[in-house]
Design a protein around this motif. Structure first.
Motif, PDB file in Angstrom:
ATOM      1  N   PRO A   1       0.780  -1.190  -0.023  1.00 45.95           N
ATOM      2  CA  PRO A   1       0.001  -0.100   0.016  1.00 45.95           C
ATOM      3  C   PRO A   1       0.866   1.300   0.012  1.00 45.95           C
ATOM      4  O   PRO A   1       0.615   2.340  -0.671  1.00 45.95           O
ATOM      5  CB  PRO A   1      -0.948  -0.127   1.287  1.00 45.95           C
ATOM      6  N   LEU A   2       2.023   1.188   0.792  1.00 45.06           N
ATOM      7  CA  LEU A   2       2.892   2.350   0.649  1.00 45.06           C
ATOM      8  C   LEU A   2       3.345   2.755  -0.495  1.00 45.06           C
ATOM      9  O   LEU A   2       3.712   3.840  -1.058  1.00 45.06           O
ATOM     10  CB  LEU A   2       3.973   2.192   1.757  1.00 45.06           C
ATOM     11  N   ARG A   3       3.962   1.575  -1.109  1.00 45.63           N
ATOM     12  CA  ARG A   3       4.291   1.567  -2.778  1.00 45.63           C
ATOM     13  C   ARG A   3       3.108   2.249  -3.609  1.00 45.63           C
ATOM     14  O   ARG A   3       3.803   3.154  -4.422  1.00 45.63           O
ATOM     15  CB  ARG A   3       4.751   0.260  -3.357  1.00 45.63           C
ATOM     16  N   GLU A   4       2.076   2.138  -3.571  1.00 47.38           N
ATOM     17  CA  GLU A   4       0.942   2.400  -4.247  1.00 47.38           C
ATOM     18  C   GLU A   4       0.774   4.250  -4.016  1.00 47.38           C
ATOM     19  O   GLU A   4       1.076   4.881  -5.147  1.00 47.38           O
ATOM     20  CB  GLU A   4      -0.243   2.098  -3.800  1.00 47.38           C
ATOM     21  N   GLU A   5       1.162   4.682  -2.770  1.00 52.84           N
ATOM     22  CA  GLU A   5       1.121   6.109  -2.580  1.00 52.84           C
ATOM     23  C   GLU A   5       2.405   6.532  -3.088  1.00 52.84           C
ATOM     24  O   GLU A   5       2.282   7.934  -3.622  1.00 52.84           O
ATOM     25  CB  GLU A   5       0.868   6.269  -1.038  1.00 52.84           C
ATOM     26  N   ILE A   6       3.536   6.083  -3.017  1.00 52.77           N
ATOM     27  CA  ILE A   6       4.769   6.575  -3.675  1.00 52.77           C
ATOM     28  C   ILE A   6       4.516   6.794  -5.195  1.00 52.77           C
ATOM     29  O   ILE A   6       4.985   7.638  -5.755  1.00 52.77           O
ATOM     30  CB  ILE A   6       6.035   5.699  -3.297  1.00 52.77           C
ATOM     31  N   THR A   7       3.975   5.758  -5.531  1.00 49.14           N
ATOM     32  CA  THR A   7       3.474   5.690  -7.122  1.00 49.14           C
ATOM     33  C   THR A   7       2.872   6.845  -7.562  1.00 49.14           C
ATOM     34  O   THR A   7       3.051   7.633  -8.659  1.00 49.14           O
ATOM     35  CB  THR A   7       3.024   4.477  -7.655  1.00 49.14           C
ATOM     36  N   TRP A   8       1.850   7.166  -6.647  1.00 51.19           N
ATOM     37  CA  TRP A   8       1.255   8.480  -6.799  1.00 51.19           C
ATOM     38  C   TRP A   8       1.928   9.790  -6.976  1.00 51.19           C
ATOM     39  O   TRP A   8       1.754  10.418  -7.854  1.00 51.19           O
ATOM     40  CB  TRP A   8      -0.011   8.530  -5.808  1.00 51.19           C
ATOM     41  N   LEU A   9       2.632   9.785  -5.860  1.00 53.13           N
ATOM     42  CA  LEU A   9       3.741  11.014  -5.747  1.00 53.13           C
ATOM     43  C   LEU A   9       4.425  11.055  -7.072  1.00 53.13           C
ATOM     44  O   LEU A   9       4.852  12.191  -7.526  1.00 53.13           O
ATOM     45  CB  LEU A   9       4.363  10.967  -4.419  1.00 53.13           C
ATOM     46  N   THR A  10       5.055   9.899  -7.335  1.00 50.94           N
ATOM     47  CA  THR A  10       6.008   9.872  -8.594  1.00 50.94           C
ATOM     48  C   THR A  10       5.101  10.489  -9.617  1.00 50.94           C
ATOM     49  O   THR A  10       5.905  11.356 -10.453  1.00 50.94           O
ATOM     50  CB  THR A  10       6.585   8.354  -8.855  1.00 50.94           C
ATOM     51  N   GLY A  11       4.248   9.993  -9.942  1.00 45.64           N
ATOM     52  CA  GLY A  11       3.236  10.687 -11.131  1.00 45.64           C
ATOM     53  C   GLY A  11       3.095  12.113 -11.101  1.00 45.64           C
ATOM     54  O   GLY A  11       3.328  12.836 -12.004  1.00 45.64           O
ATOM     55  N   VAL A  12       2.739  12.701  -9.765  1.00 47.93           N
ATOM     56  CA  VAL A  12       2.584  13.972  -9.575  1.00 47.93           C
ATOM     57  C   VAL A  12       3.817  14.875  -9.951  1.00 47.93           C
ATOM     58  O   VAL A  12       3.685  15.674 -10.602  1.00 47.93           O
ATOM     59  CB  VAL A  12       2.053  14.388  -8.104  1.00 47.93           C
ATOM     60  N   LEU A  13       4.976  14.210  -9.608  1.00 50.86           N
ATOM     61  CA  LEU A  13       6.310  14.912  -9.874  1.00 50.86           C
ATOM     62  C   LEU A  13       6.556  14.717 -11.271  1.00 50.86           C
ATOM     63  O   LEU A  13       7.117  15.599 -11.982  1.00 50.86           O
ATOM     64  CB  LEU A  13       7.394  14.285  -8.876  1.00 50.86           C
ATOM     65  N   GLY A  14       6.011  13.666 -12.115  1.00 47.28           N
ATOM     66  CA  GLY A  14       6.377  13.364 -13.184  1.00 47.28           C
ATOM     67  C   GLY A  14       5.985  14.446 -14.220  1.00 47.28           C
ATOM     68  O   GLY A  14       6.604  14.724 -15.261  1.00 47.28           O
ATOM     69  N   GLU A  15       4.905  15.053 -13.988  1.00 42.57           N
ATOM     70  CA  GLU A  15       4.321  16.193 -14.889  1.00 42.57           C
ATOM     71  C   GLU A  15       5.204  17.199 -15.000  1.00 42.57           C
ATOM     72  O   GLU A  15       5.438  17.677 -16.170  1.00 42.57           O
ATOM     73  CB  GLU A  15       2.878  16.571 -14.506  1.00 42.57           C
ATOM     74  N   PRO A  16       5.477  18.079 -14.043  1.00 49.12           N
ATOM     75  CA  PRO A  16       6.356  18.927 -14.247  1.00 49.12           C
ATOM     76  C   PRO A  16       7.760  18.570 -14.710  1.00 49.12           C
ATOM     77  O   PRO A  16       8.364  19.448 -15.590  1.00 49.12           O
ATOM     78  CB  PRO A  16       6.459  19.732 -12.930  1.00 49.12           C
ATOM     79  N   ARG A  17       8.396  17.555 -14.271  1.00 52.67           N
ATOM     80  CA  ARG A  17       9.631  17.069 -14.738  1.00 52.67           C
ATOM     81  C   ARG A  17       9.379  16.886 -16.173  1.00 52.67           C
ATOM     82  O   ARG A  17      10.574  17.128 -17.034  1.00 52.67           O
ATOM     83  CB  ARG A  17       9.771  15.697 -13.967  1.00 52.67           C
ATOM     84  N   ASP A  18       8.521  15.935 -16.920  1.00 52.90           N
ATOM     85  CA  ASP A  18       8.443  15.884 -18.127  1.00 52.90           C
ATOM     86  C   ASP A  18       8.263  17.115 -18.666  1.00 52.90           C
ATOM     87  O   ASP A  18       8.924  17.186 -20.109  1.00 52.90           O
ATOM     88  CB  ASP A  18       7.028  14.958 -18.497  1.00 52.90           C
ATOM     89  N   GLY A  19       7.548  18.174 -18.345  1.00 57.59           N
ATOM     90  CA  GLY A  19       7.679  19.395 -18.881  1.00 57.59           C
ATOM     91  C   GLY A  19       9.034  20.293 -18.935  1.00 57.59           C
ATOM     92  O   GLY A  19       9.062  20.691 -20.290  1.00 57.59           O
ATOM     93  N   GLU A  20       9.811  19.999 -17.930  1.00 61.70           N
ATOM     94  CA  GLU A  20      11.232  20.354 -18.096  1.00 61.70           C
ATOM     95  C   GLU A  20      11.943  19.761 -18.957  1.00 61.70           C
ATOM     96  O   GLU A  20      12.568  20.495 -20.089  1.00 61.70           O
ATOM     97  CB  GLU A  20      11.692  20.264 -16.530  1.00 61.70           C
ATOM     98  N   VAL A  21      11.940  18.444 -19.188  1.00 63.03           N
ATOM     99  CA  VAL A  21      12.648  17.880 -20.090  1.00 63.03           C
ATOM    100  C   VAL A  21      12.223  18.091 -21.578  1.00 63.03           C
ATOM    101  O   VAL A  21      13.143  18.222 -22.270  1.00 63.03           O
ATOM    102  CB  VAL A  21      12.380  16.278 -19.819  1.00 63.03           C
ATOM    103  N   GLN A  22      11.024  18.202 -21.667  1.00 58.95           N
ATOM    104  CA  GLN A  22      10.657  18.621 -23.350  1.00 58.95           C
ATOM    105  C   GLN A  22      10.731  19.787 -23.600  1.00 58.95           C
ATOM    106  O   GLN A  22      11.331  20.471 -24.642  1.00 58.95           O
ATOM    107  CB  GLN A  22       9.019  18.361 -23.258  1.00 58.95           C
ATOM    108  N   LEU A  23      10.772  21.023 -22.648  1.00 55.75           N
ATOM    109  CA  LEU A  23      11.025  22.352 -22.990  1.00 55.75           C
ATOM    110  C   LEU A  23      12.549  22.300 -23.501  1.00 55.75           C
ATOM    111  O   LEU A  23      13.060  22.950 -24.448  1.00 55.75           O
ATOM    112  CB  LEU A  23      10.951  23.092 -21.697  1.00 55.75           C
ATOM    113  N   ALA A  24      13.559  21.549 -22.417  1.00 50.91           N
ATOM    114  CA  ALA A  24      15.078  21.525 -22.859  1.00 50.91           C
ATOM    115  C   ALA A  24      15.340  20.804 -24.244  1.00 50.91           C
ATOM    116  O   ALA A  24      15.963  21.177 -25.026  1.00 50.91           O
ATOM    117  CB  ALA A  24      15.718  21.009 -21.910  1.00 50.91           C
TER     118      ALA A  24
END
Length: 590
Positions: A360-383
Motif C-alpha cells: 500500500p505504501l508503494r502505491e502511494e509513492i507511485t502516486w507521488l511519482t506521477g505528480v512529480l512526473g508532470e512538471p519533470r516531463d515538462g522540464e525535459v521537453q522544454l529543454a
C-alpha cells in the motif's frame, strides 16, 4: 497510576520497552516482539506527595506509550485533517542560557525569596507541554549537540531547533507549528551539514508537566525562571521505551550571570544535583547514544543496510519541499528520483519487508511519482525540443513554429507545477510523509532482514540484474513499432531497479557493486535518451495536430518528429554493448 517518584536519586521511575528485530539503530537485533517491563517498572512507584500537589490530578497517561509518534492527536479534527497553522513565518533566533539539575526523590522547592538579592518569587504557573523530537536513525543531530523538536502546549508552541552557541548559551531557532509531519525546510537546511540526505524522524516524544516560577528584583524585573519539570519520555529508537524523571531548569531572563549563579547555588544547597545531561532528549536517549554508530564496513544486518538507503531517499523528499515550490533547478528531478528509488527498493527487497505493509505504501509513492512526473516531463521537453529548434536551419522554421511551441510548453509546465504545489499542500501528501517516517521507525522486517547483509543482498542484486537481460531478449525479438518502444522502455525501468538494488546494497554486495551501479547507470541513461525521444515525438505530433486545427503550417513539426525518430533508432544500436557490460559487472558480485 501514582504520580510519585522512584527511590533512586536519578528520579527515573519507570521504563517500558518494546522491540522489533532486524536493524541496528532502529530495533534491537535478536530481540523478540512484545513488551518487557524492567525491574524499575515493577517496583513501587512511591508516594504521590513527592510531586507538587497541583500535579496530582493530572498524572501522565500510561497509554501514551502507544501514541502517535508525531503527537498529533490534539491537532486533528474528526476527519483526520490537520488543523495546524502553516509553518510560513519569519524564523526567530535567540540565545538561551540555562542550567539543568536533577531532583532527588524527596526534594522540594526552597524559599528563594529569602535568598540575598532576590525580592520576590511570583506565583507558580503550571502547564503541560508535549514535544516530538526528530533526528536521524543514527542520532546525528544529538551527537552534534543539536536538537530539533515540534512542541505543543505552553507558551512557546512551534518548531524549535537548538544549536551550540559561542559558550554563552545555546541558540534557539523557532518557527510556527505548521503541519504535523512536515519538517520545515528552513530548519532542515540549517542542519544539512550534520544530517546530509538522511531522513529526520521522530526519535522521542516528551510530555512535561512544568511548574514555572519567575524570580524578580525590587523593580519587578524577571531575573531568572525556575522551572520544575516532571517528564515522561517515550523513545522510538530500539523499539519503544518509556522513561520518567524529575528535573529543574534555571533560565536567565533579564538578570545577570551572577543572578543565575546565586539562584542555582540556593537550589544546590537545597539538595539538587547538576545534571550530567545537556538536554532532556540526551537523557532519554542516553543508552543508544552511548553506542558507536555502525560504519559502512561493519557487518550490518541486511535490514539495516536497506533501511539506511530508504532513509536517504526520504531525506531527499524532506529537503526538497521549498525548492519544489520555488521550481528550483533540478528540484523536481531529485525528488522524483527519490520516489523511484523508494518504490524500487521496496519491490526488490520484498524478501526482507512484509508486503502486506509495504505494497500500500508503494502505491502511494507511485502516486507521488506521477505528480512529480508532470512538471519533470515538462522540464525535459522544454529543454529537449527547445534544443532541437535551436539546431534547425532558419529556413526549416516556418510560420513562427518555434515561438508557438515554446510558449505552449512553458504554459503546460507552469500548469503542471501549480498542480504539484497543490499536492504538497494536501493531507494525502502529509499522510504519505508520515507513513514514510513510520516505515523507518517501525520497519516491517521479515526474518531474513536479521541475517548479515553480505549473505542476503548480493543474491537479490543478481536477481534484479537477470531481469534486465530477460526483458532485453524479449524486446529484441519484437518488430519495430509502439509495442517494441514500450518493451525497450521496460528494459530501462528494470535497469534502474538493478542500479538501485546495487546502490542500496553498497559494499555488502562486494567490491564490484560500484561497477554494477556504473554499468547499469550507463545503460539506463542510454535507454532514457530513447524514451525521451519517443515521448518528445509524441508531444511534437500532438502540437502539430493543434497547429493544423488552427490553420498553421506544420512543416517544422514534421522536421522535429523525423529528427526524434532518428535519435531513437540510434540509441537502440548503442544499448546492446552497454547491456553486455552490465551483465559482466553483475556476474562479479559476491
Amino acid at each position: 497510576m501514582s504520580g510519585g517518584l522512584n527511590g533512586d536519586d536519578s528520579a527515573e521511575i519507570d521504563e517500558v520497552r518494546t522491540s522489533r528485530p532486524g536493524v541496528e539503530g532502529a530495533a534491537a537485533d535478536g530481540a523478540t516482539d512484545g513488551v518487557a517491563v524492567t525491574d524499575a517498572a515493577a517496583r513501587d512507584a512511591g508516594d504521590a506527595g513527592d510531586l507538587d500537589d497541583a500535579h496530582d490530578a493530572e498524572d501522565l497517561d500510561d497509554a501514551s506509550v502507544e501514541a502517535d509518534v508525531w503527537g498529533a492527536r490534539d491537532e486533528t479534527d474528526a476527519s483526520g485533517e490537520s488543523t495546524g497553522e502553516s509553518s510560513a513565518g519569519a524564523l526567530e533566533v535567540e540565545v538561551e542560557t540555562e542550567l539543568k539539575f536533577d531532583a532527588p526523590r524527596r526534594w522540594s522547592m526552597p524559599r528563594l525569596d529569602r535568598v540575598a538579592g532576590i525580592a520576590a518569587v511570583e506565583a507558580p504557573q503550571r502547564l503541560t507541554q508535549t514535544a516530538t523530537y526528530l533526528d536521524t536513525l543514527d542520532l546525528d543531530l544529538l551527537r552534534g549537540r543539536h536538537t530539533l523538536r515540534r512542541r505543543t502546549g505552553g507558551t512557546d508552541a512551534g518548531w524549535h531547533l537548538k544549536t551550540p552557541g559561542d559558550g554563552a548559551g545555546r541558540v534557539e531557532h523557532r518557527l510556527p507549528l505548521g503541519r504535523v509531519s512536515i519538517v520545515p525546510s528552513e530548519l532542515r537546511d540549517l542542519v544539512a551539514d550534520l544530517v546530509g540526505d538522511s531522513a529526520l524522524v521522530p526519535v522521542a516524544q516528551l510530555r512535561t508537566r512544568r511548574t514555572r516560577r519567575a524570580v524578580t528584583d525590587e523593580a519587578g524585573a524577571v531575573l531568572v525562571l525556575v522551572e520544575e519539570d516532571a517528564v515522561e519520555a517515550t523513545t522510538y529508537v530500539d523499539g519503544e521505551r518509556v522513561h520518567r524523571w524529575r528535573e529543574v531548569e534555571v533560565e536567565l531572563v533579564d538578570g545577570t550571570p551572577s543572578d543565575l549563579e546565586t539562584v542555582s547555588a540556593a537550589l544546590v544547597a537545597s539538595g539538587l544535583v547538576a545534571s550530567p545531561h545537556p538536554s532532556k532528549l540526551g537523557r532519554a536517549l542516553d543508552e543508544p547514544l552511548s553506542r558507536p554508530v555502525p560504519g559502512k564496513d561493519d557487518d550490518r544486518s541486511a535490514g539495516a543496510v536497506v533501511l539506511h538507503y530508504l532513509s536517504a531517499q526520504v531525506g531527499v523528499l524532506q529537503g526538497s519541499e521549498n525548492r519544489l515550490r520555488e521550481d528550483a533547478k533540478s528540484a523536481v528531478h531529485k525528488a522524483r528520483v527519490a520516489t523511484r528509488r523508494l518504490r524500487s527498493t521496496l519491490r526488490t527487497y520484498r524478501a526482507l519487508l512484509d508486503r502486506v505493509e509495504t505494497d500500500p505504501l508503494r502505491e502511494e509513492i507511485t502516486w507521488l511519482t506521477g505528480v512529480l512526473g508532470e512538471p519533470r516531463d515538462g522540464e525535459v521537453q522544454l529543454a529537449r525540443i527547445g534544443g532541437l529548434l535551436d539546431s534547425l536551419e532558419p529556413d526549416l522554421v516556418v510560420d513562427g513554429a518555434d515561438v508557438t511551441i515554446r510558449e505552449t510548453l512553458e504554459a503546460e509546465h507552469a500548469q503542471a507545477h501549480a498542480r504539484m504545489v497543490a499536492v504538497l499542500d494536501s493531507s494525502r501528501y502529509e499522510r504519505l510523509m508520515a507513513d514514510l517516517t513510520d516505515l523507518l521507525l517501525r520497519p516491517p522486517f521479515l526474518p531474513d532482514a536479521s541475517r548479515p547483509a553480505t549473505e542476503v543482498l548480493p543474491g537479490l542484486v543478481t536477481k534484479a540484474s537477470r531481469a534486465v537481460v530477460t526483458q532485453a531478449k524479449r524486446a529484441a525479438a519484437m518488430p519495430e513499432g509502439p509495442e517494441r518502444d514500450e518493451a525497450v522502455h521496460d528494459i530501462r525501468k528494470l535497469a534502474k531497479a538493478a542500479r538501485y538494488a546495487a546502490e542500496a546494497a553498497g559494499r555488502s554486495a562486494g567490491s564490484s557493486a560500484k561497477d554494477v551501479v556504473g554499468a547499469f547507470t550507463d545503460l539506463q541513461e542510454a535507454l532514457g535518451d530513447h524514451q525521451d525521444s519517443v515521448v518528445s515525438r509524441g508531444v511534437v505530433m500532438r502540437l502539430a495536430d493543434q497547429a493544423r486545427k488552427a490553420g498553421r503550417d506544420t512543416f517544422t513539426y514534421g522536421v522535429l518528429a523525423e529528427r526524434e525518430y532518428a535519435l531513437a533508432r540510434s540509441v537502440e544500436a548503442r544499448y546492446v554493448p552497454l547491456l553486455q557490460q552490465a551483465r559482466k559487472a553483475a556476474k562479479k558480485l559476491r
